[in-house]
Write a protein that holds these residues in place. Structure first.
Motif, mmCIF file in Angstrom:
data_model
loop_
_atom_site.group_PDB
_atom_site.id
_atom_site.type_symbol
_atom_site.label_atom_id
_atom_site.label_comp_id
_atom_site.label_asym_id
_atom_site.label_seq_id
_atom_site.Cartn_x
_atom_site.Cartn_y
_atom_site.Cartn_z
ATOM 1 N N HIS A 82 -8.002 23.760 -1.925
ATOM 2 C CA HIS A 82 -7.701 25.183 -2.064
ATOM 3 C C HIS A 82 -7.771 25.613 -3.524
ATOM 4 N N LEU A 85 -11.270 25.846 -4.652
ATOM 5 C CA LEU A 85 -11.972 27.006 -4.098
ATOM 6 C C LEU A 85 -11.601 28.280 -4.851
ATOM 7 N N TYR A 86 -10.348 28.405 -5.257
ATOM 8 C CA TYR A 86 -9.979 29.545 -6.100
ATOM 9 C C TYR A 86 -10.768 29.519 -7.406
ATOM 10 N N LEU A 124 -8.188 32.775 2.276
ATOM 11 C CA LEU A 124 -7.533 31.521 1.914
ATOM 12 C C LEU A 124 -6.053 31.728 1.636
ATOM 13 N N GLU A 139 -0.765 28.759 -3.807
ATOM 14 C CA GLU A 139 -1.955 29.600 -3.659
ATOM 15 C C GLU A 139 -2.015 30.651 -4.762
ATOM 16 N N THR A 256 -10.154 27.700 8.150
ATOM 17 C CA THR A 256 -9.875 28.737 7.154
ATOM 18 C C THR A 256 -10.539 28.404 5.822
ATOM 19 N N PHE A 257 -10.470 27.139 5.436
ATOM 20 C CA PHE A 257 -11.090 26.725 4.178
ATOM 21 C C PHE A 257 -12.591 26.951 4.217
ATOM 22 N N ALA A 260 -13.415 30.704 4.042
ATOM 23 C CA ALA A 260 -13.188 31.204 2.688
ATOM 24 C C ALA A 260 -14.261 30.711 1.738
#
Length: 284
Positions: A82, A85-86, A124, A139, A256-257, A260
């Protein structure tokens, strides 16, 4: 960097996050400075003027220090995939910094890309708000880290006009370590430090490969390409991080990942690709 992100995720589960980042950068910066001083492996060494030295402290070292604090805490609070990915959305923030909105098709494309990547970030982020616990904190920190990473890239590109990529990496890293290590010592005094062979070995990997090798290549690329273009290669980091984290940490790869990731990468590709050149008919 995918392996580096997974390694840091493992380390900060046991070691204090600021101590982990501070010692990593202090060691990596010192090793790079030694290579620049006594070898030619990383290219020639430049003299530092007072103005450059000041920028290295506050625009380079301080920016990197703030980034790594947020990044390491994000890894401690949420999954490595996560956070990576951000960071994959960082090219969009860099692009928005580089160019203001305008009444043109190019500007529409760029801001459409930003909205697409933002949709991926929302996809995400939202599940963490629905779950109980502190998942939203990790997050949120991951999102802030992506903005700080884009800012650090801009600072490195500006300093790259006077220094090589290796020099920018070396000088910013040891300065970041100087900022962070005293706070890290306070962390250790409060929470203690567990010394195990695997933790030391992973930290060494992060220093030598995730620190020296990766930062040197990244900063060298920033000297030749715009920040947003260099950060386009961040698209590979979420994939490699997810693969490493799934294999070594058992992190699940959720639907979800993947959704996103498609949105974020789609936004970055839309904003960075020269579609007119690709779609134009070939000339004979």
């Amino acid at each position: 960097w995918g392996g580096n992100n997974t390694g840091i995720k493992f380390i900060v589960g046991t070691w204090p996050p600021i101590w982990t980042g501070g010692t990593r950068f202090l060691c990596a910066g010192a090793l790079m400075l030694g290579l620049l001083r006594w070898t030619t492996w990383l290219g020639p060494r430049s003299a530092l003027t007072p103005g450059i030295n000041r920028r290295l402290w506050w625009r380079g070292g301080f920016s990197l220090a703030i980034y790594i604090v947020v990044f390491n805490w994000a890894l401690r609070c949420t999954s490595a995939s996560h956070v990576a990915l951000y960071l994959g959305a960082a090219p969009v923030w860099a692009l928005l910094w580089e160019e203001r909105p305008a009444r043109s098709l190019a500007s529409l494309k760029r801001y459409g890309a930003a909205l697409l990547a933002l949709a991926g970030v929302i996809v995400l982020f939202l599940p963490s708000l629905w779950r109980s616990g502190a998942g939203w904190l990790g997050e949120s920190l991951g999102l802030v880290a992506s903005v700080l990473w884009a800012n650090f890239g801009r600072q490195c590109r500006a300093m790259g006009a006077d220094l090589s990529g290796a020099e920018v990496s070396a000088h910013t890293m040891w300065r970041a370590g100087v900022f962070l290590t005293p706070v890290g010592i306070l962390e250790v005094a409060r929470w203690g430090l567990v010394v195990r062979a695997e933790l030391v070995a992973i930290q060494a990997y992060c220093i030598l490969l995730g620190g020296i090798t990766a930062f040197a290549m990244w900063n060298n690329a920033l000297r030749h390409w715009p920040t947003s273009k260099v950060m386009l290669f961040n698209n590979l980091i979420p994939l490699s991080t997810a693969a490493w984290a799934h294999a070594w940490l058992g992190e699940p790869l959720t639907p979800t990942f993947w959704l996103a990731m498609v949105l974020v990468i789609g936004g970055v590709v839309l904003g960075q690709t020269a579609w007119r050149r690709i779609l134009a008919p070939a000339t004979v």
